[in-house]
Design a protein around this motif. Sequence first.
Motif, PDB file in Angstrom:
ATOM      1  N   SER A 160       0.675 -26.210  12.863  1.00  0.00           N
ATOM      2  CA  SER A 160       0.659 -24.818  12.415  1.00  0.00           C
ATOM      3  C   SER A 160      -0.635 -24.124  12.811  1.00  0.00           C
ATOM      4  O   SER A 160      -0.628 -22.986  13.310  1.00  0.00           O
ATOM      5  N   THR A 161      -1.759 -24.813  12.628  1.00  0.00           N
ATOM      6  CA  THR A 161      -3.061 -24.224  12.964  1.00  0.00           C
ATOM      7  C   THR A 161      -3.193 -23.979  14.466  1.00  0.00           C
ATOM      8  O   THR A 161      -3.665 -22.920  14.905  1.00  0.00           O
ATOM      9  N   GLN A 162      -2.759 -24.940  15.265  1.00  0.00           N
ATOM     10  CA  GLN A 162      -2.883 -24.803  16.714  1.00  0.00           C
ATOM     11  C   GLN A 162      -1.995 -23.677  17.245  1.00  0.00           C
ATOM     12  O   GLN A 162      -2.395 -22.923  18.139  1.00  0.00           O
ATOM     13  N   LEU A 163      -0.782 -23.547  16.712  1.00  0.00           N
ATOM     14  CA  LEU A 163       0.105 -22.467  17.146  1.00  0.00           C
ATOM     15  C   LEU A 163      -0.468 -21.106  16.762  1.00  0.00           C
ATOM     16  O   LEU A 163      -0.395 -20.143  17.528  1.00  0.00           O
ATOM     17  N   GLN A 164      -1.042 -21.013  15.573  1.00  0.00           N
ATOM     18  CA  GLN A 164      -1.647 -19.759  15.137  1.00  0.00           C
ATOM     19  C   GLN A 164      -2.845 -19.414  16.019  1.00  0.00           C
ATOM     20  O   GLN A 164      -3.041 -18.255  16.410  1.00  0.00           O
ATOM     21  N   THR A 165      -3.628 -20.428  16.366  1.00  0.00           N
ATOM     22  CA  THR A 165      -4.775 -20.209  17.244  1.00  0.00           C
ATOM     23  C   THR A 165      -4.335 -19.796  18.636  1.00  0.00           C
ATOM     24  O   THR A 165      -4.935 -18.909  19.262  1.00  0.00           O
ATOM     25  N   LEU A 166      -3.262 -20.424  19.123  1.00  0.00           N
ATOM     26  CA  LEU A 166      -2.761 -20.080  20.450  1.00  0.00           C
ATOM     27  C   LEU A 166      -2.326 -18.618  20.509  1.00  0.00           C
ATOM     28  O   LEU A 166      -2.654 -17.906  21.457  1.00  0.00           O
ATOM     29  N   GLN A 167      -1.594 -18.177  19.505  1.00  0.00           N
ATOM     30  CA  GLN A 167      -1.151 -16.784  19.495  1.00  0.00           C
ATOM     31  C   GLN A 167      -2.352 -15.844  19.480  1.00  0.00           C
ATOM     32  O   GLN A 167      -2.384 -14.829  20.197  1.00  0.00           O
ATOM     33  N   ALA A 168      -3.363 -16.159  18.666  1.00  0.00           N
ATOM     34  CA  ALA A 168      -4.543 -15.301  18.578  1.00  0.00           C
ATOM     35  C   ALA A 168      -5.275 -15.246  19.908  1.00  0.00           C
ATOM     36  O   ALA A 168      -5.686 -14.169  20.374  1.00  0.00           O
ATOM     37  N   ARG A 169      -5.424 -16.383  20.570  1.00  0.00           N
ATOM     38  CA  ARG A 169      -6.211 -16.403  21.811  1.00  0.00           C
ATOM     39  C   ARG A 169      -5.427 -15.831  22.984  1.00  0.00           C
ATOM     40  O   ARG A 169      -6.026 -15.333  23.939  1.00  0.00           O
ATOM     41  N   MET A 170      -4.098 -15.906  22.917  1.00  0.00           N
ATOM     42  CA  MET A 170      -3.304 -15.200  23.914  1.00  0.00           C
ATOM     43  C   MET A 170      -3.543 -13.700  23.822  1.00  0.00           C
ATOM     44  O   MET A 170      -3.654 -13.004  24.833  1.00  0.00           O
ATOM     45  N   GLN A 171      -3.644 -13.196  22.613  1.00  0.00           N
ATOM     46  CA  GLN A 171      -3.902 -11.776  22.429  1.00  0.00           C
ATOM     47  C   GLN A 171      -5.313 -11.415  22.874  1.00  0.00           C
ATOM     48  O   GLN A 171      -5.534 -10.356  23.468  1.00  0.00           O
ATOM     49  N   VAL A 172      -6.287 -12.291  22.601  1.00  0.00           N
ATOM     50  CA  VAL A 172      -7.648 -12.038  23.087  1.00  0.00           C
ATOM     51  C   VAL A 172      -7.668 -12.031  24.610  1.00  0.00           C
ATOM     52  O   VAL A 172      -8.326 -11.190  25.234  1.00  0.00           O
ATOM     53  N   ALA A 173      -6.926 -12.959  25.222  1.00  0.00           N
ATOM     54  CA  ALA A 173      -6.876 -13.017  26.686  1.00  0.00           C
ATOM     55  C   ALA A 173      -6.271 -11.738  27.257  1.00  0.00           C
ATOM     56  O   ALA A 173      -6.718 -11.233  28.292  1.00  0.00           O
ATOM     57  N   ASP A 174      -5.222 -11.213  26.600  1.00  0.00           N
ATOM     58  CA  ASP A 174      -4.665  -9.933  27.043  1.00  0.00           C
ATOM     59  C   ASP A 174      -5.702  -8.823  26.933  1.00  0.00           C
ATOM     60  O   ASP A 174      -5.777  -7.933  27.786  1.00  0.00           O
ATOM     61  N   GLY A 175      -6.511  -8.871  25.862  1.00  0.00           N
ATOM     62  CA  GLY A 175      -7.586  -7.890  25.727  1.00  0.00           C
ATOM     63  C   GLY A 175      -8.634  -8.029  26.810  1.00  0.00           C
ATOM     64  O   GLY A 175      -9.163  -7.031  27.312  1.00  0.00           O
ATOM     65  N   VAL A 176      -8.953  -9.256  27.176  1.00  0.00           N
ATOM     66  CA  VAL A 176      -9.908  -9.501  28.265  1.00  0.00           C
ATOM     67  C   VAL A 176      -9.390  -8.918  29.572  1.00  0.00           C
ATOM     68  O   VAL A 176     -10.115  -8.222  30.301  1.00  0.00           O
ATOM     69  N   LYS A 177      -8.122  -9.175  29.845  1.00  0.00           N
ATOM     70  CA  LYS A 177      -7.526  -8.660  31.076  1.00  0.00           C
ATOM     71  C   LYS A 177      -7.531  -7.133  31.086  1.00  0.00           C
ATOM     72  O   LYS A 177      -7.848  -6.499  32.105  1.00  0.00           O
ATOM     73  N   GLY A 178      -7.208  -6.531  29.953  1.00  0.00           N
ATOM     74  CA  GLY A 178      -7.205  -5.082  29.875  1.00  0.00           C
ATOM     75  C   GLY A 178      -8.586  -4.488  30.047  1.00  0.00           C
ATOM     76  O   GLY A 178      -8.758  -3.457  30.721  1.00  0.00           O
ATOM     77  N   TYR A 179      -9.602  -5.134  29.463  1.00  0.00           N
ATOM     78  CA  TYR A 179     -10.970  -4.624  29.597  1.00  0.00           C
ATOM     79  C   TYR A 179     -11.455  -4.696  31.040  1.00  0.00           C
ATOM     80  O   TYR A 179     -12.077  -3.751  31.544  1.00  0.00           O
ATOM     81  N   VAL A 180     -11.162  -5.805  31.708  1.00  0.00           N
ATOM     82  CA  VAL A 180     -11.596  -5.947  33.101  1.00  0.00           C
ATOM     83  C   VAL A 180     -10.882  -4.935  33.992  1.00  0.00           C
ATOM     84  O   VAL A 180     -11.483  -4.358  34.912  1.00  0.00           O
ATOM     85  N   GLN A 181      -9.600  -4.687  33.739  1.00  0.00           N
ATOM     86  CA  GLN A 181      -8.884  -3.669  34.505  1.00  0.00           C
ATOM     87  C   GLN A 181      -9.506  -2.290  34.301  1.00  0.00           C
ATOM     88  O   GLN A 181      -9.632  -1.509  35.247  1.00  0.00           O
ATOM     89  N   GLN A 182      -9.929  -2.019  33.080  1.00  0.00           N
ATOM     90  CA  GLN A 182     -10.598  -0.749  32.799  1.00  0.00           C
ATOM     91  C   GLN A 182     -11.919  -0.659  33.560  1.00  0.00           C
ATOM     92  O   GLN A 182     -12.247   0.395  34.130  1.00  0.00           O
ATOM     93  N   ARG A 183     -12.672  -1.754  33.596  1.00  0.00           N
ATOM     94  CA  ARG A 183     -13.947  -1.763  34.312  1.00  0.00           C
ATOM     95  C   ARG A 183     -13.715  -1.593  35.822  1.00  0.00           C
ATOM     96  O   ARG A 183     -14.479  -0.892  36.501  1.00  0.00           O
ATOM     97  N   GLN A 184     -12.672  -2.207  36.337  1.00  0.00           N
ATOM     98  CA  GLN A 184     -12.351  -2.044  37.754  1.00  0.00           C
ATOM     99  C   GLN A 184     -12.077  -0.578  38.084  1.00  0.00           C
ATOM    100  O   GLN A 184     -12.536  -0.064  39.103  1.00  0.00           O
ATOM    101  N   GLN A 185     -11.320   0.089  37.236  1.00  0.00           N
ATOM    102  CA  GLN A 185     -11.003   1.488  37.474  1.00  0.00           C
ATOM    103  C   GLN A 185     -12.260   2.357  37.438  1.00  0.00           C
ATOM    104  O   GLN A 185     -12.435   3.253  38.267  1.00  0.00           O
ATOM    105  N   GLN A 186     -13.139   2.088  36.484  1.00  0.00           N
ATOM    106  CA  GLN A 186     -14.361   2.877  36.385  1.00  0.00           C
ATOM    107  C   GLN A 186     -15.247   2.691  37.613  1.00  0.00           C
ATOM    108  O   GLN A 186     -15.763   3.669  38.182  1.00  0.00           O
TER     109      GLN A 186
END
Length: 496
Positions: A160-186
Amino acid sequence: MSYPLKMPAIGSAILLTLLVVTGHAQSVDSITGKALNFPSRLLARIQGRTASLNQQLTQQTEKYLQKMARREEKLRQKMAGVDSASAKNLFAGSGQRYAALAQQMKTDTGGRGRSVSGVYQPYLDSLQGSVAFLKQNPQLLSARGTTLSPQALTQLQGASTQLQTLQARMQVADGVKGYVQQRQQQISQYVAQHSNLQNLLGKSYTGMSKDAYYYSQQLRQYKEMWSNPDQLEQKALALLNRLPAFQTFMKNNSQLAGLFKLPGNYSTPQALSGLQTKDQVSQQVQGQVSAGGAGGAAALQTNLQSAESQLDGYKSKLGALGAGNGDMNMPDFKPNDQKTKTFWRRLEYGANFQTTRNNYLFPTVTDFGVSLGYRLGHNNLVGVGASYKLGWGNGIQHVTFSSEGVGLRSFLQIKIKSSFSATGGFEYNYTTPFTSYQQLKQLQYWTKSGLVGVTKTVSMKSRVFKKTTLSLLWDFLSYQQVPKTQPILFRIGYAF
């Protein structure tokens, strides 16, 4: 006179109670029966698999963020020599932001109960729901409803803990990807507005774009790992889906239910109060069509067909571009499809053989080889191998098996065009018959071979063999050997 009437009533109550208890016992027995067939290894499998993926995702994201921070620092230094004020504004706080994202990826375990975001993953949702349901009903993991062992409880909590952590870090990874895309555009907008900086920043910015693309592909691969459950997990989910209690639990607690926020009185008349009926909607449509005259219905049908055709075309194009997973980044370079794979997934195992003839009818020596290759790219391979020379005798009438030699190999294969590749390699061969391994230590009997040639690769539709290779090689060191060895070699190989 009322007393005789009470006896049947009491008897009926007792009978009804017995039926309820019996029905409940049968329900428990039914659930316990399923528990006997429930795969006990499931929790350990989920915990181990998810922990491994969490570690890989965290490590890859940290490396990626560190690399992007270094690239931005190089860009800042180059820009500072030309326009220090703009460089200060463009890169202000970016280093701290990269460090904060790396720290969040390392420490976020999803314990704060954030809302679901990003692309919905059905299988991961089902897996989380299954583990949550088992936490509420641990008797399903024990035989006949007995107390669950401490080890099983630990595995259940760990999964249960590992699955919850995986979901959270998948969302953080999506945020990382979005931030880098924003920096690329700038950065891209700034470079486009200052043509004098394009040559200065071009190489560093291209490297940033490549890193962003490969991270996006790596993230997509991690998500796809949870799209195809293995047989053990399929069996477990199938068993749980037979329980009405589990079906109700998923309807109320799954991520999908949370996304749509279904009301508690869903599917009841009260939930439909105030909504238009099908007949009312149909009457409104007919009224709009009638207003268009005699050809209104035909025009509407034509427009609907045209719209449907265009939508199908858009869906096909988006599918070809890899849409539907939020990772549709179109690279402006030719990507290496092996770069995002792990070391073990880039390995390729192979076997090959070649035969030398002593006379026209009978092959006397067959050289069996095995190889281990590492894919540098989709069609580029480097590796090592070994071989064993098996002797068959001197003719049909004199068949005998003997050890005629061994060999050590190295090779490099680079694609030329289509299915043809340039092949080169260096080998050490022991070409003297031997009867014990002690004889192989005599280095004077080892000879060198330098091979160059062409390899033809043929793909195979087989679960075992991926492809067949046909190699024509020239040993340019064969002329130095005494006695002279065979200069032209033809090998057939199989990769798996």
